[in-house]
Design a protein around this motif. Structure first.
Motif, PDB file in Angstrom:
ATOM      1  N   GLN A 177      71.527  43.409  41.215  1.00 18.93           N
ATOM      2  CA  GLN A 177      72.706  43.412  40.343  1.00 18.93           C
ATOM      3  C   GLN A 177      72.644  44.531  39.311  1.00 18.93           C
ATOM      4  O   GLN A 177      73.637  45.201  39.037  1.00 18.93           O
ATOM      5  CB  GLN A 177      72.833  42.058  39.627  1.00 18.93           C
ATOM      6  N   THR A 178      71.470  44.730  38.734  1.00 20.83           N
ATOM      7  CA  THR A 178      71.305  45.774  37.724  1.00 20.83           C
ATOM      8  C   THR A 178      71.509  47.160  38.331  1.00 20.83           C
ATOM      9  O   THR A 178      72.187  48.020  37.748  1.00 20.83           O
ATOM     10  CB  THR A 178      69.912  45.683  37.080  1.00 20.83           C
ATOM     11  N   ILE A 179      70.938  47.381  39.520  1.00 18.96           N
ATOM     12  CA  ILE A 179      71.078  48.677  40.181  1.00 18.96           C
ATOM     13  C   ILE A 179      72.538  48.951  40.522  1.00 18.96           C
ATOM     14  O   ILE A 179      73.059  50.052  40.277  1.00 18.96           O
ATOM     15  CB  ILE A 179      70.205  48.727  41.445  1.00 18.96           C
ATOM     16  N   LEU A 180      73.227  47.939  41.063  1.00 20.67           N
ATOM     17  CA  LEU A 180      74.622  48.133  41.452  1.00 20.67           C
ATOM     18  C   LEU A 180      75.525  48.408  40.258  1.00 20.67           C
ATOM     19  O   LEU A 180      76.497  49.166  40.373  1.00 20.67           O
ATOM     20  CB  LEU A 180      75.136  46.905  42.202  1.00 20.67           C
ATOM     21  N   SER A 181      75.233  47.809  39.128  1.00 21.67           N
ATOM     22  CA  SER A 181      76.084  47.997  37.953  1.00 21.67           C
ATOM     23  C   SER A 181      76.155  49.452  37.524  1.00 21.67           C
ATOM     24  O   SER A 181      77.143  49.882  36.905  1.00 21.67           O
ATOM     25  CB  SER A 181      75.590  47.124  36.788  1.00 21.67           C
ATOM     26  N   LEU A 182      75.134  50.237  37.874  1.00 18.16           N
ATOM     27  CA  LEU A 182      75.123  51.666  37.544  1.00 18.16           C
ATOM     28  C   LEU A 182      75.482  52.539  38.745  1.00 18.16           C
ATOM     29  O   LEU A 182      76.254  53.494  38.615  1.00 18.16           O
ATOM     30  CB  LEU A 182      73.744  52.059  37.016  1.00 18.16           C
ATOM     31  N   SER A 183      74.943  52.236  39.921  1.00 21.59           N
ATOM     32  CA  SER A 183      75.140  53.117  41.074  1.00 21.59           C
ATOM     33  C   SER A 183      76.598  53.192  41.498  1.00 21.59           C
ATOM     34  O   SER A 183      77.088  54.260  41.902  1.00 21.59           O
ATOM     35  CB  SER A 183      74.271  52.658  42.251  1.00 21.59           C
ATOM     36  N   VAL A 184      77.322  52.082  41.386  1.00 19.75           N
ATOM     37  CA  VAL A 184      78.713  52.058  41.849  1.00 19.75           C
ATOM     38  C   VAL A 184      79.618  52.890  40.947  1.00 19.75           C
ATOM     39  O   VAL A 184      80.428  53.697  41.429  1.00 19.75           O
ATOM     40  CB  VAL A 184      79.224  50.601  41.953  1.00 19.75           C
ATOM     41  N   ILE A 185      79.487  52.742  39.640  1.00 23.75           N
ATOM     42  CA  ILE A 185      80.335  53.509  38.725  1.00 23.75           C
ATOM     43  C   ILE A 185      80.013  55.001  38.815  1.00 23.75           C
ATOM     44  O   ILE A 185      80.909  55.856  38.750  1.00 23.75           O
ATOM     45  CB  ILE A 185      80.205  52.982  37.275  1.00 23.75           C
ATOM     46  N   LEU A 186      78.742  55.332  38.988  1.00 17.06           N
ATOM     47  CA  LEU A 186      78.370  56.741  39.115  1.00 17.06           C
ATOM     48  C   LEU A 186      78.919  57.343  40.409  1.00 17.06           C
ATOM     49  O   LEU A 186      79.348  58.506  40.429  1.00 17.06           O
ATOM     50  CB  LEU A 186      76.844  56.882  39.067  1.00 17.06           C
ATOM     51  N   LEU A 187      78.932  56.542  41.469  1.00 19.71           N
ATOM     52  CA  LEU A 187      79.512  57.004  42.729  1.00 19.71           C
ATOM     53  C   LEU A 187      81.008  57.271  42.563  1.00 19.71           C
ATOM     54  O   LEU A 187      81.529  58.294  43.041  1.00 19.71           O
ATOM     55  CB  LEU A 187      79.274  55.956  43.815  1.00 19.71           C
ATOM     56  N   ALA A 188      81.691  56.377  41.871  1.00 15.95           N
ATOM     57  CA  ALA A 188      83.147  56.511  41.688  1.00 15.95           C
ATOM     58  C   ALA A 188      83.516  57.780  40.933  1.00 15.95           C
ATOM     59  O   ALA A 188      84.453  58.488  41.317  1.00 15.95           O
ATOM     60  CB  ALA A 188      83.693  55.283  40.969  1.00 15.95           C
ATOM     61  N   PHE A 248      81.859  39.029  39.429  1.00 14.99           N
ATOM     62  CA  PHE A 248      80.691  38.539  40.166  1.00 14.99           C
ATOM     63  C   PHE A 248      79.746  37.854  39.187  1.00 14.99           C
ATOM     64  O   PHE A 248      78.848  38.459  38.623  1.00 14.99           O
ATOM     65  CB  PHE A 248      79.967  39.678  40.878  1.00 14.99           C
ATOM     66  N   LYS A 249      79.959  36.540  39.011  1.00 15.79           N
ATOM     67  CA  LYS A 249      79.197  35.778  38.020  1.00 15.79           C
ATOM     68  C   LYS A 249      78.391  34.637  38.633  1.00 15.79           C
ATOM     69  O   LYS A 249      77.543  34.068  37.978  1.00 15.79           O
ATOM     70  CB  LYS A 249      80.148  35.170  36.972  1.00 15.79           C
ATOM     71  N   GLN A 250      78.692  34.295  39.890  1.00 18.22           N
ATOM     72  CA  GLN A 250      78.128  33.075  40.446  1.00 18.22           C
ATOM     73  C   GLN A 250      76.618  33.141  40.629  1.00 18.22           C
ATOM     74  O   GLN A 250      76.123  33.950  41.396  1.00 18.22           O
ATOM     75  CB  GLN A 250      78.765  32.756  41.814  1.00 18.22           C
ATOM     76  N   LYS A 251      75.927  32.316  39.902  1.00 13.31           N
ATOM     77  CA  LYS A 251      74.490  32.084  40.089  1.00 13.31           C
ATOM     78  C   LYS A 251      73.700  33.385  40.142  1.00 13.31           C
ATOM     79  O   LYS A 251      72.855  33.591  41.003  1.00 13.31           O
ATOM     80  CB  LYS A 251      74.230  31.269  41.364  1.00 13.31           C
ATOM     81  N   LYS A 252      73.983  34.301  39.233  1.00  7.94           N
ATOM     82  CA  LYS A 252      73.264  35.575  39.236  1.00  7.94           C
ATOM     83  C   LYS A 252      71.756  35.382  39.117  1.00  7.94           C
ATOM     84  O   LYS A 252      70.964  36.068  39.741  1.00  7.94           O
ATOM     85  CB  LYS A 252      73.743  36.461  38.080  1.00  7.94           C
ATOM     86  N   GLU A 253      71.394  34.407  38.324  1.00  6.65           N
ATOM     87  CA  GLU A 253      69.967  34.197  38.099  1.00  6.65           C
ATOM     88  C   GLU A 253      69.240  33.849  39.391  1.00  6.65           C
ATOM     89  O   GLU A 253      68.117  34.261  39.636  1.00  6.65           O
ATOM     90  CB  GLU A 253      69.730  33.084  37.076  1.00  6.65           C
ATOM     91  N   ALA A 254      69.929  33.085  40.253  1.00  2.00           N
ATOM     92  CA  ALA A 254      69.296  32.660  41.507  1.00  2.00           C
ATOM     93  C   ALA A 254      69.195  33.793  42.512  1.00  2.00           C
ATOM     94  O   ALA A 254      68.440  33.737  43.465  1.00  2.00           O
ATOM     95  CB  ALA A 254      70.093  31.510  42.133  1.00  2.00           C
TER      96      ALA A 254
END
Length: 417
Positions: free
Chosen positions: A294-305, A403-409
């Motif tokens: 989740q942490t990686i995607l939060s940065l990689s996706v916006i940078l790709l855009a 995307f909030k569902q059960k992130k911790e799990a």
């Protein structure tokens, strides 16, 4: 351990061959359809007509994959990964044969049939992903998906390069458009033998789900209504649309703006594939030890855009080579982490179903861009790349805010050194 290693090796090779085939067509199809001197279409066919035909030819593969992949996923859950993977590879083999005949006879309908057969049986990746899930633990799942991603990247390195060089008669006089597909046919034959000889069955518990020819449509309904999966499938859909607007029509942009040949297109996409392989083979593993998907995607996706539109700025093609590594790295980090999240949301019994569902969403998303881009390019050659940026940005927005569902799990535990 020996069985796991042989499974991973075979999966790696299978994905590599699958993406090699997809990579080979990247420089060849636009040269066949867009370039009037290829003689596949009447010489006086308008550019706008050529882009539309090209778009539908590209779309034929994912449209048929939309129907075939969930069917293969269900069969793989019922009868095992090995048998169904072999069937899918036989379909790939038959698709190559028809495509070669289509080029030799200048029959565009055979090109459509060849791509459609390959697409329908092209559930190789979803079956490979299921097998990876079968043999992975939560601790090494992200890493193993990264290895599959590296095979994806290597296929994109070698495939376009082979497609560009082996189809260029200025490299060797007897090279032609069909030459790269003879090599792909040989490698697919080797892959079939490899699966037969070295791939152990990884399915631990067989499913009793019924086979459904309309599973693709039902999968879309399930994806839209699944309380835990809905948002991630929307993200997969938007990300796939975005990246395919870029990969499927950037060749037309290069031909129109910089007069690229198929060999030059192959070089550029091989260069991009090399950076994707570097990202997934070298960057992903250390990052996955420290950060969740989740942490990686939060940065990689916006940078790709925000990087996509930069491709439209240069007046000299050399600057494209400066920008492409950034797109490749951000995509190389995005794709395997997205798949790891999808896999992490499903249990062992439903891996094939969930990943088949994911493939249905991705196949539909792969089919939309070329059809739309064929019409958009006829208006302005910059529009597909701008649409790629917009769809990717929207995916990031959905990921951050919905995307909030059960992130911790879902956090993948760091792998022990």
């Amino acid at each position: 351990m020996k069985k796991k290693n042989s499974s991973i090796l075979t999966i790696f090779f299978t994905v590599f061959i699958d993406l090699l085939g997809l990579g080979i067509v990247i420089p060849i199809l636009p040269a066949l359809i867009i370039n009037p001197t290829a003689n596949l279409l009447p010489f006086d066919t308008a550019f706008s007509q050529r882009t539309i035909i090209y778009g539908f030819l590209i779309a034929s593969y994912p449209i048929m994959q939309f129907f075939g992949a969930p069917l293969l996923g269900t069969l793989a859950d019922r009868f095992g990964r090995k048998k169904i993977l072999s069937i899918s590879l036989l379909g790939t083999w038959a698709g190559y044969v028809l495509f070669i005949i289509g080029i030799l006879t200048q029959d565009i309908y055979l090109l459509f049939i060849g791509r459609s057969i390959d697409g329908f049986t092209g559930g190789n990746i979803s079956i490979a992903q299921s097998a990876i899930s079968d043999i992975s633990t939560p601790e090494n799942k992200s890493r193993n998906f990264g290895l599959v991603g590296m095979a994806f990247g290597l296929g994109f390195v070698i495939g376009p390069y082979i497609g560009g060089k082996l189809s260029d008669p200025t490299v060797v006089s007897w090279f032609s458009f069909e030459t790269p597909f003879y090599l792909a046919l040989l490698l697919t034959t080797i892959n079939i033998l490899l699966v037969y000889a070295m791939f152990p069955e990884t399915l631990k518990e067989k499913s009793t789900r019924k086979i459904d020819l309309l599973a693709g449509f039902k999968n879309l309904g399930k994806a839209a209504s699944h309380p835990q999966m809905r948002s991630i499938f929307i993200i997969v859909f938007l990300l796939t649309i975005g990246f395919n607007f870029f990969t499927q029509f950037f060749q037309v942009f290069l031909i129109s703006k910089f007069a690229f040949t198929q060999s030059q297109i192959g070089d550029l996409f091989a260069y991009m594939g090399l950076w994707i392989a570097v990202a997934q083979g070298a960057f992903l593993r250390p990052l996955s030890k420290k950060f969740s998907p989740q942490t990686i995607l939060s940065l990689s996706v916006i940078l790709l855009a925000v990087t996509f539109p930069l491709l439209l700025l240069p007046d000299k093609s050399i600057w494209i080579y400066v920008i492409i590594p950034f797109i490749a790295v951000f995509q190389g980090l995005t794709q395997p982490n997205t798949t790891a999240i999808v896999s992490g949301l499903s249990d062992a019994k439903s891996q094939g179903e969930i990943l088949g569902m994911n493939q249905s969403v991705a196949s539909l998303a792969q089919a939309i861009p070329p059809i739309l881009a064929g019409f958009l390019t006829a208006v302005n050659i910059n529009l597909p790349t701008l649409f790629a940026a917009g769809s990717t940005l929207l995916a990031w927005f959905v990921f951050i805010f919905f995307f909030k569902q059960k992130k911790e799990a879902l956090v993948v535990a760091p792998e022990e050194v």
